[in-house]
Design an enzyme around this catalytic site. Structure first.
Site, mmCIF file in Angstrom:
data_model
loop_
_atom_site.group_PDB
_atom_site.id
_atom_site.type_symbol
_atom_site.label_atom_id
_atom_site.label_comp_id
_atom_site.label_asym_id
_atom_site.label_seq_id
_atom_site.Cartn_x
_atom_site.Cartn_y
_atom_site.Cartn_z
ATOM 1 N N LYS A 28 81.613 17.637 65.120
ATOM 2 C CA LYS A 28 80.391 16.956 65.558
ATOM 3 C C LYS A 28 79.216 17.344 64.638
ATOM 4 O O LYS A 28 79.343 18.283 63.833
ATOM 5 C CB LYS A 28 80.097 17.340 67.016
ATOM 6 C CG LYS A 28 81.234 16.949 67.995
ATOM 7 C CD LYS A 28 80.839 17.304 69.432
ATOM 8 C CE LYS A 28 82.027 17.318 70.368
ATOM 9 N NZ LYS A 28 81.654 17.735 71.743
ATOM 10 N N TYR A 68 82.990 7.992 74.030
ATOM 11 C CA TYR A 68 82.884 8.803 75.251
ATOM 12 C C TYR A 68 82.862 7.950 76.520
ATOM 13 O O TYR A 68 82.335 8.389 77.543
ATOM 14 C CB TYR A 68 81.624 9.675 75.178
ATOM 15 C CG TYR A 68 81.814 10.952 74.380
ATOM 16 C CD1 TYR A 68 82.864 11.829 74.660
ATOM 17 C CD2 TYR A 68 80.929 11.301 73.361
ATOM 18 C CE1 TYR A 68 83.021 13.020 73.939
ATOM 19 C CE2 TYR A 68 81.094 12.487 72.640
ATOM 20 C CZ TYR A 68 82.143 13.333 72.937
ATOM 21 O OH TYR A 68 82.298 14.510 72.234
ATOM 22 N N PHE A 76 75.089 13.894 81.637
ATOM 23 C CA PHE A 76 74.812 14.257 80.247
ATOM 24 C C PHE A 76 75.248 13.178 79.249
ATOM 25 O O PHE A 76 75.118 13.353 78.040
ATOM 26 C CB PHE A 76 75.474 15.598 79.895
ATOM 27 C CG PHE A 76 76.966 15.630 80.154
ATOM 28 C CD1 PHE A 76 77.864 15.120 79.232
ATOM 29 C CD2 PHE A 76 77.461 16.171 81.339
ATOM 30 C CE1 PHE A 76 79.233 15.145 79.471
ATOM 31 C CE2 PHE A 76 78.843 16.200 81.584
ATOM 32 C CZ PHE A 76 79.720 15.687 80.640
ATOM 33 N N ARG A 104 94.128 21.416 71.183
ATOM 34 C CA ARG A 104 93.143 21.746 72.235
ATOM 35 C C ARG A 104 93.064 23.269 72.446
ATOM 36 O O ARG A 104 92.003 23.802 72.740
ATOM 37 C CB ARG A 104 93.521 21.066 73.555
ATOM 38 C CG ARG A 104 93.484 19.546 73.513
ATOM 39 C CD ARG A 104 92.126 18.976 73.779
ATOM 40 N NE ARG A 104 91.639 19.270 75.109
ATOM 41 C CZ ARG A 104 90.493 18.817 75.603
ATOM 42 N NH1 ARG A 104 89.723 18.036 74.860
ATOM 43 N NH2 ARG A 104 90.112 19.132 76.821
ATOM 44 N N THR A 110 86.021 23.615 76.956
ATOM 45 C CA THR A 110 84.841 22.762 76.723
ATOM 46 C C THR A 110 83.559 23.592 76.620
ATOM 47 O O THR A 110 82.744 23.381 75.729
ATOM 48 C CB THR A 110 84.714 21.734 77.865
ATOM 49 O OG1 THR A 110 85.922 20.977 77.928
ATOM 50 C CG2 THR A 110 83.537 20.807 77.651
ATOM 51 N N ARG A 121 85.792 27.165 69.385
ATOM 52 C CA ARG A 121 84.535 27.225 70.151
ATOM 53 C C ARG A 121 84.209 28.660 70.570
ATOM 54 O O ARG A 121 83.034 29.047 70.612
ATOM 55 C CB ARG A 121 84.635 26.322 71.387
ATOM 56 C CG ARG A 121 84.541 24.825 71.055
ATOM 57 C CD ARG A 121 84.900 23.991 72.250
ATOM 58 N NE ARG A 121 84.728 22.546 72.027
ATOM 59 C CZ ARG A 121 85.277 21.623 72.801
ATOM 60 N NH1 ARG A 121 86.025 21.977 73.846
ATOM 61 N NH2 ARG A 121 85.092 20.351 72.544
ATOM 62 N N ASN A 131 79.064 22.236 71.139
ATOM 63 C CA ASN A 131 80.358 22.932 71.026
ATOM 64 C C ASN A 131 81.170 22.503 69.806
ATOM 65 O O ASN A 131 82.376 22.718 69.742
ATOM 66 C CB ASN A 131 81.150 22.825 72.339
ATOM 67 C CG ASN A 131 81.497 21.391 72.697
ATOM 68 O OD1 ASN A 131 81.237 20.478 71.929
ATOM 69 N ND2 ASN A 131 82.101 21.198 73.863
ATOM 70 N N HIS A 134 85.462 18.037 68.601
ATOM 71 C CA HIS A 134 86.141 17.204 69.597
ATOM 72 C C HIS A 134 87.635 17.144 69.273
ATOM 73 O O HIS A 134 88.005 17.100 68.100
ATOM 74 C CB HIS A 134 85.579 15.777 69.579
ATOM 75 C CG HIS A 134 86.413 14.817 70.375
ATOM 76 N ND1 HIS A 134 86.263 14.667 71.740
ATOM 77 C CD2 HIS A 134 87.450 14.017 70.012
ATOM 78 C CE1 HIS A 134 87.168 13.795 72.170
ATOM 79 N NE2 HIS A 134 87.897 13.381 71.142
ATOM 80 N N GLU A 145 91.688 6.917 70.389
ATOM 81 C CA GLU A 145 90.629 7.468 69.528
ATOM 82 C C GLU A 145 90.952 7.270 68.044
ATOM 83 O O GLU A 145 90.060 6.959 67.249
ATOM 84 C CB GLU A 145 90.394 8.949 69.865
ATOM 85 C CG GLU A 145 89.757 9.099 71.254
ATOM 86 C CD GLU A 145 89.604 10.531 71.723
ATOM 87 O OE1 GLU A 145 88.971 10.738 72.777
ATOM 88 O OE2 GLU A 145 90.125 11.461 71.073
#
Ligand code: ADP
Length: 168
Positions: A28, A68, A76, A104, A110, A121, A131, A134, A145
């Site tokens: 990100k 998203y 948020f 993951r 998260t 993270r 964070n 993704h 995606e």
């Protein structure tokens, strides 16, 4: 006489299985701006996964909303989409056995406060709104995606030399 073709078929089949699973990973804007691209890529690369697509893009807000869309009811959501479209995102597709689920794990929880040390993270981020990375959360999301972010011709087909050493 049946033995040899069978063995060849099975070997081929295993190689295919190792190559089949793909996930969408994005660094990100916070990760890009903080100079963490090489650090994050190296974790996937060193694990033994294969990079099959990569590009740096500034997504529009509409594009971020599509990415998203599952979170559109969350408070948020708007801030998250503003943030994702605020600067360059490094979009990637990584391939390998179990890469969706284990990717993951490499990323961590998260909320970075809850991510284990050793995860991306956990080691490199502090708050949930920044964070840095993704990763697709399941096989269907991964397909959706990858198709949202990449055209089919942007996915590069090649044989990784490391594969026979990673998978045996
Ligand atoms: P993940 O990115 O781990 O799959 P989610 O899909 O639940 O997590 O959320 C997507 C992104 O939305 C998170 O990575 C994070 O950037 C942001 N986010 C999630 N929860 C919050 C929150 N409570 N406050 C702000 N941002 C959040």
């Amino acid at each position: 006489a049946l033995c040899l073709p069978m063995a060849v078929y099975m070997l081929h089949d295993q190689t295919q299985a190792a190559e089949l699973e793909r996930t969408f990973i994005a660094i990100k804007p916070d990760g890009v701006q903080r100079g963490l691209i090489a650090e994050i890529i190296s974790r996937f690369e060193q694990k033994g996964y294969k990079l099959v697509a990569i590009k740096l893009v500034v997504p529009s807000k509409e594009f971020a909303q599509k990415h998203y869309h599952d979170l559109s009811e969350r408070p948020f959501f708007n801030g998250l989409c503003d943030f994702l479209s605020s600067g360059p995102v490094l979009a990637m597709v990584w391939e390998g056995e179990g890469v969706i689920k284990y990717g993951r794990k490499l990323i961590g929880a998260t909320d970075p406060q809850k991510s284990e040390p050793g995860t991306i993270r956990g080691d490199l981020a502090v708050v949930v709104g920044r964070n840095i990375i993704h990763g697709s959360d399941g096989p269907e999301t991964a397909v959706d995606e990858i198709n949202l972010w990449f055209k089919p011709e942007e996915l590069v087909n090649y044989t990784s030399n490391a594969e026979k050493w990673v998978y045996g």
